[in-house]
Motif scaffolding. Structure first.
Motif, mmCIF file in Angstrom:
data_model
loop_
_atom_site.group_PDB
_atom_site.id
_atom_site.type_symbol
_atom_site.label_atom_id
_atom_site.label_comp_id
_atom_site.label_asym_id
_atom_site.label_seq_id
_atom_site.Cartn_x
_atom_site.Cartn_y
_atom_site.Cartn_z
ATOM 1 N N PHE A 389 0.823 -1.200 0.000
ATOM 2 C CA PHE A 389 0.000 0.000 0.000
ATOM 3 C C PHE A 389 0.863 1.258 0.000
ATOM 4 C CE2 PHE A 389 -2.584 2.988 2.802
ATOM 5 C CZ PHE A 389 -3.299 3.511 1.737
ATOM 6 N N ASP A 391 0.812 5.568 -0.262
ATOM 7 C CA ASP A 391 -0.098 6.585 0.257
ATOM 8 C C ASP A 391 -0.843 7.323 -0.849
ATOM 9 O OD1 ASP A 391 -1.109 8.837 1.842
ATOM 10 O OD2 ASP A 391 0.586 9.908 0.965
ATOM 11 N N VAL A 393 -2.804 7.778 -4.716
ATOM 12 C CA VAL A 393 -3.639 7.098 -5.697
ATOM 13 C C VAL A 393 -2.768 6.551 -6.821
ATOM 14 C CG1 VAL A 393 -5.398 7.465 -7.469
ATOM 15 C CG2 VAL A 393 -5.711 8.438 -5.181
ATOM 16 N N GLU A 421 -9.937 -4.653 0.283
ATOM 17 C CA GLU A 421 -9.409 -4.498 1.634
ATOM 18 C C GLU A 421 -8.955 -5.827 2.197
ATOM 19 O OE1 GLU A 421 -12.143 -2.304 4.109
ATOM 20 O OE2 GLU A 421 -12.470 -0.879 2.486
ATOM 21 N N PRO A 422 -8.014 -5.754 3.135
ATOM 22 C CA PRO A 422 -7.553 -7.008 3.751
ATOM 23 C C PRO A 422 -8.713 -7.728 4.435
ATOM 24 C CG PRO A 422 -6.607 -5.089 4.859
ATOM 25 C CD PRO A 422 -7.317 -4.584 3.667
ATOM 26 N N SER B 7 -2.589 6.993 6.487
ATOM 27 C CA SER B 7 -3.350 6.761 5.254
ATOM 28 C C SER B 7 -3.958 5.376 5.316
ATOM 29 C CB SER B 7 -2.431 6.843 4.037
ATOM 30 O OG SER B 7 -1.824 8.116 3.989
ATOM 31 N N LEU B 8 -5.208 5.289 4.944
ATOM 32 C CA LEU B 8 -5.920 4.011 4.970
ATOM 33 C C LEU B 8 -6.429 3.668 3.580
ATOM 34 C CD1 LEU B 8 -6.151 4.984 8.018
ATOM 35 C CD2 LEU B 8 -8.206 3.561 8.087
ATOM 36 N N PHE B 9 -6.315 2.403 3.253
ATOM 37 C CA PHE B 9 -6.901 1.930 1.994
ATOM 38 C C PHE B 9 -8.370 1.605 2.222
ATOM 39 C CE2 PHE B 9 -8.206 -1.531 -0.782
ATOM 40 C CZ PHE B 9 -7.829 -1.053 -2.026
ATOM 41 N N LEU B 10 -9.221 2.137 1.370
ATOM 42 C CA LEU B 10 -10.656 1.840 1.469
ATOM 43 C C LEU B 10 -11.163 1.393 0.106
ATOM 44 C CD1 LEU B 10 -12.077 4.951 3.378
ATOM 45 C CD2 LEU B 10 -11.503 2.731 4.354
ATOM 46 N N GLU B 11 -12.039 0.433 0.136
ATOM 47 C CA GLU B 11 -12.727 0.119 -1.115
ATOM 48 C C GLU B 11 -13.814 1.161 -1.312
ATOM 49 O OE1 GLU B 11 -14.029 -4.035 -1.773
ATOM 50 O OE2 GLU B 11 -12.586 -4.431 -0.185
ATOM 51 N N ARG B 13 -17.018 1.744 -1.665
ATOM 52 C CA ARG B 13 -18.420 1.322 -1.598
ATOM 53 C C ARG B 13 -19.039 1.867 -0.317
ATOM 54 N NH1 ARG B 13 -17.920 -3.584 1.403
ATOM 55 N NH2 ARG B 13 -15.793 -4.372 1.280
ATOM 56 N N GLN B 16 -17.918 2.310 3.870
ATOM 57 C CA GLN B 16 -16.521 1.982 4.150
ATOM 58 C C GLN B 16 -15.822 3.043 5.017
ATOM 59 O OE1 GLN B 16 -17.110 -1.110 3.451
ATOM 60 N NE2 GLN B 16 -14.916 -1.250 3.095
ATOM 61 N N ALA B 37 -9.112 10.787 -0.927
ATOM 62 C CA ALA B 37 -8.783 10.746 -2.344
ATOM 63 C C ALA B 37 -9.509 9.536 -2.889
ATOM 64 C CB ALA B 37 -7.282 10.604 -2.533
ATOM 65 N N ASP B 38 -10.232 9.691 -3.954
ATOM 66 C CA ASP B 38 -10.955 8.518 -4.409
ATOM 67 C C ASP B 38 -10.858 8.327 -5.903
ATOM 68 O OD1 ASP B 38 -12.854 10.755 -4.766
ATOM 69 O OD2 ASP B 38 -14.148 9.148 -5.493
ATOM 70 N N THR B 39 -10.963 7.074 -6.288
ATOM 71 C CA THR B 39 -11.105 6.709 -7.684
ATOM 72 C C THR B 39 -12.408 5.923 -7.751
ATOM 73 O OG1 THR B 39 -10.088 4.543 -7.536
ATOM 74 C CG2 THR B 39 -8.596 6.420 -7.792
ATOM 75 N N GLU B 41 -12.834 2.872 -7.957
ATOM 76 C CA GLU B 41 -12.801 1.596 -7.255
ATOM 77 C C GLU B 41 -12.380 1.664 -5.805
ATOM 78 O OE1 GLU B 41 -10.448 -1.348 -9.062
ATOM 79 O OE2 GLU B 41 -11.426 -1.068 -10.993
ATOM 80 N N PHE B 42 -11.414 2.537 -5.548
ATOM 81 C CA PHE B 42 -10.914 2.569 -4.173
ATOM 82 C C PHE B 42 -10.622 3.988 -3.754
ATOM 83 C CE2 PHE B 42 -7.276 1.674 -6.954
ATOM 84 C CZ PHE B 42 -6.461 2.763 -6.663
ATOM 85 N N ILE B 44 -8.366 6.553 -0.720
ATOM 86 C CA ILE B 44 -7.381 6.624 0.346
ATOM 87 C C ILE B 44 -7.884 7.660 1.339
ATOM 88 C CG2 ILE B 44 -5.009 7.200 0.942
ATOM 89 C CD1 ILE B 44 -4.242 6.435 -1.929
ATOM 90 N N ARG B 46 -6.984 9.925 4.346
ATOM 91 C CA ARG B 46 -5.809 10.451 5.038
ATOM 92 C C ARG B 46 -6.265 11.160 6.297
ATOM 93 N NH1 ARG B 46 -4.342 12.273 -0.590
ATOM 94 N NH2 ARG B 46 -3.073 10.564 -1.410
ATOM 95 N N VAL B 65 -5.593 -1.493 6.493
ATOM 96 C CA VAL B 65 -4.224 -1.310 6.014
ATOM 97 C C VAL B 65 -3.855 0.150 6.248
ATOM 98 C CG1 VAL B 65 -2.754 -1.208 3.984
ATOM 99 C CG2 VAL B 65 -4.295 -3.115 4.295
#
Lengths: 441, 144
Positions: A389, A391, A393, A421-422, B7-11, B13, B16, B37-39, B41-42, B44, B46, B65
């Motif tokens: 991962f 930070d 995009v 996600e994990p 920073s966290l990963f998010l899906e 949807r 979340q 920050a989004d796309t 699909e996923f 971030i 912060r 994560v």
């Protein structure tokens, strides 16, 4: 008494003696046993006798080992059709154990053992563990499921006979597995490779180490060499591949040795052939094809030329470990878990290898097949890890691109890669479900 | 001078974003600000929080994560042209901005605080003051 398991050389146990038989002597033993088992099946299993007769064959036609290639195959549906006891060659008074495989569709298949069958199975598992370098003094955590599945009890009885200390923990309850592993000084573990990944992941999350664990004996599902490297590096253990199937006996049909270069088939009891899965022709040693096994000793339920659907090759070169019994290549794929997308044959193991080739990615993935406007789509869902991962995009997009490229390079078709996600993909306590086919055909 | 951003990963949807926020609430960690920050699909997420170490443990235990990144908090005059002046300072110092967002506390005494992510925060923390940009200390940001 040996107290330090790591100080001993490649595993040997008195039960392993047949592993080292001169080839000619082994061949004579195999032929004698083959003739006896074909006669037994002919006399006692109606469907086998009928198929032999339909081809104008009798047990007397088996004069050499090569004559096995003339006999009819047995396939999984034969076991289903005979549900529950139709293929038994022993009366119930002589059958001391039944197991059943999980039937993914409809009825399970049932397998039976006489007392002598259980002894053969046990000796095959002793030879398996010895080949993986285990011996008395090892503490084995057996996380194969106990019950109708052959894994748990098969590994259990072999490890006990070897003289190891067995912890019959069965599958599931990851927290307890980790606690026991550490507190009981476990040195060896049996489970599926995907469950071990899960255990390692939880151990890392909970910041516990794997204690004295040094050997993993993994089976019951295909896994790649890349996965082995990951497991060995991350877990700090030696990871051995073992092979077996309930129809033949359960675990204990074949096992890797210290060379970790192919699995020795315990062919004094389980005779291997490789066939062309399309034509059914026997292929010479060294050619890739479908593994067909014949049980040479099994009394309760002889299997003559059972088609495993597993794709491998049979190797005759001498193994550095000194065993004379032949080796099969690690089974990366089955002829029936292959899927066809836009005319391309795809095995999940190919995708796994491609994913693991990308730096920093853990192998938790799932392949989803869909059909949009008549066109097949492959979607690969991959869990994001802290290592992978970034930070930004753009870093994630690059990761996704790298994964797509890697998979597409192997398959030659476009795939959609989704980072998830994990722990969002289902975890296996047993066999991992790698492919979800949502196509309506 | 540097602050730790999580920073966290998010899906991408529904629902979340709620999960990490609930985790931090239960852990009693105070959020200073957040940005997404989004796309398609996923995304971030912060975060700047008062206790990054505690937040990270709680989030990882919940299965998120999490990645730690160093960022700088910079004082920006709260008037037309204020940010442009600050960014001119970045240019003079030769510092490129990867992304920036505002602190949720808003402006006080005519001054707002913006959080900047740059490639080399240490280098930037040295050069920016020389270029007339005021980089705030941890205490100035977290203490308030």
């Amino acid at each position: 008494m040996r107290t330090d398991p790591s100080s001993s050389g490649p595993g040997f146990h008195p039960a392993s003696a047949p592993d080292y038989l001169p080839r000619r002597q082994l061949g004579e033993l195999q032929l004698r046993r083959l003739q006896a088992i074909v006669t037994r099946a002919w006399e006692r299993v109606t469907v086998f006798r009928e198929r032999m007769s339909a081809n104008g064959l009798t047990p007397a036609d088996v004069r050499r080992l090569e004559d096995l290639g003339r006999l009819p195959f047995t396939v999984k549906s034969d076991l289903r059709d005979a549900y529950p006891f139709g293929l038994f060659a022993s009366p119930m008074e002589e059958i001391v154990r039944l197991h059943a495989s999980s039937g993914t569709t409809g009825k399970p298949i049932v397998v039976a053992y006489t007392a002598s069958d259980l002894q053969v199975w046990q000796s095959a598992m002793v030879r398996t563990f010895a080949a993986c370098g285990l011996h008395a003094g090892d503490v084995l955590q057996n996380a194969f499921g106990y019950g109708l599945f052959t894994g748990g009890l098969g590994a259990h009885s072999g490890a006990e006979a070897l003289g190891a200390t067995v912890i019959p923990i069965s599958g599931g309850n990851t927290e307890r597995q980790l606690m026991v592993m550490k507190d009981f000084g476990v040195t060896a573990l049996c489970c599926t490779p995907s469950y071990f990944l899960h255990l390692m992941e939880r151990a890392r999350e909970e910041k516990v180490d794997l204690g004295r664990l040094r050997t993993g004996v993994f089976g019951a599902e295909p896994w790649s060499d890349a996965m082995r490297r990951h497991i060995e590096a991350e877990g700090g253990i030696k990871a051995y591949d073992i092979y077996g199937l309930s129809e033949i006996t359960g675990p204990g049909v074949a096992s890797e040795c210290s060379a970790q270069d192919g699995l020795h088939v315990f062919e004094d009891h389980f005779y291997p052939e490789i066939i062309d899965p399309e034509s059914g022709e026997v292929l010479p040693d060294g050619r890739e094809g479908e593994l067909v096994l014949t049980t040479l000793s099994k009394q309760a339920m002889p299997m003559i030329r059972y088609r495993t659907r597993d794709i491998t090759t049979l190797e005759t070169e001498p193994c550095p470990c000194g065993r004379t019994i032949r080796r099969i290549r690690r089974i990366g794929r089955r002829s029936d878990d292959m899927f066809i997308v836009r005319g391309v044959n795809v095995f999940p193991s190919q995708i796994e290898t491609a994913i693991l080739a990308v730096e920093g990615v853990l192998p938790h993935y799932q392949i989803v097949l869909t059909r949009e406007k008549g066109l097949d789509e492959v979607e690969v869902r991959i869990e994001v890890t802290p290592e992978a991962f970034g930070d930004t995009v753009s870093a994630l997009e690059e990761l996704r691109e790298a994964l797509s490229r890697s998979v597409e390079h192997v398959l030659g078709i476009r795939v959609k890669v989704h980072l998830v996600e994990p722990r969002s993909l289902a975890r296996s306590e047993g066999k991992a479900k790698r492919v979800v086919d949502q196509r309506r055909i | 001078m540097k602050l730790t951003q999580l920073s966290l990963f998010l899906e991408n949807r529904p629902g979340q974003l709620r999960v990490p926020c609930e985790v931090l609430g239960k852990a009693g960690v105070d959020m200073l600000t957040l940005t997404l920050a989004d796309t398609r699909e996923f995304g971030i997420l912060r975060l700047l929080v008062r206790d990054a170490a505690r937040a990270r443990i709680a989030l990882e235990e919940a299965g998120c994560v999490v990645k730690e990144t160093e960022v700088l908090a910079v004082e920006v005059p709260d008037r037309p042209g204020g940010l442009a002046e600050v960014l001119a300072g970045f240019d003079r110092a030769g510092i490129a901005v990867e992304y920036a967002y505002a602190l949720a506390s808003g402006s006080r005494d005519g001054r707002a605080v913006l959080v900047f992510r740059v490639a080399d925060p240490d280098d930037a923390a040295r050069k920016l003051p020389e270029a007339g940009v005021r980089v705030l200390s941890r205490e100035e940001v977290l203490g308030g």
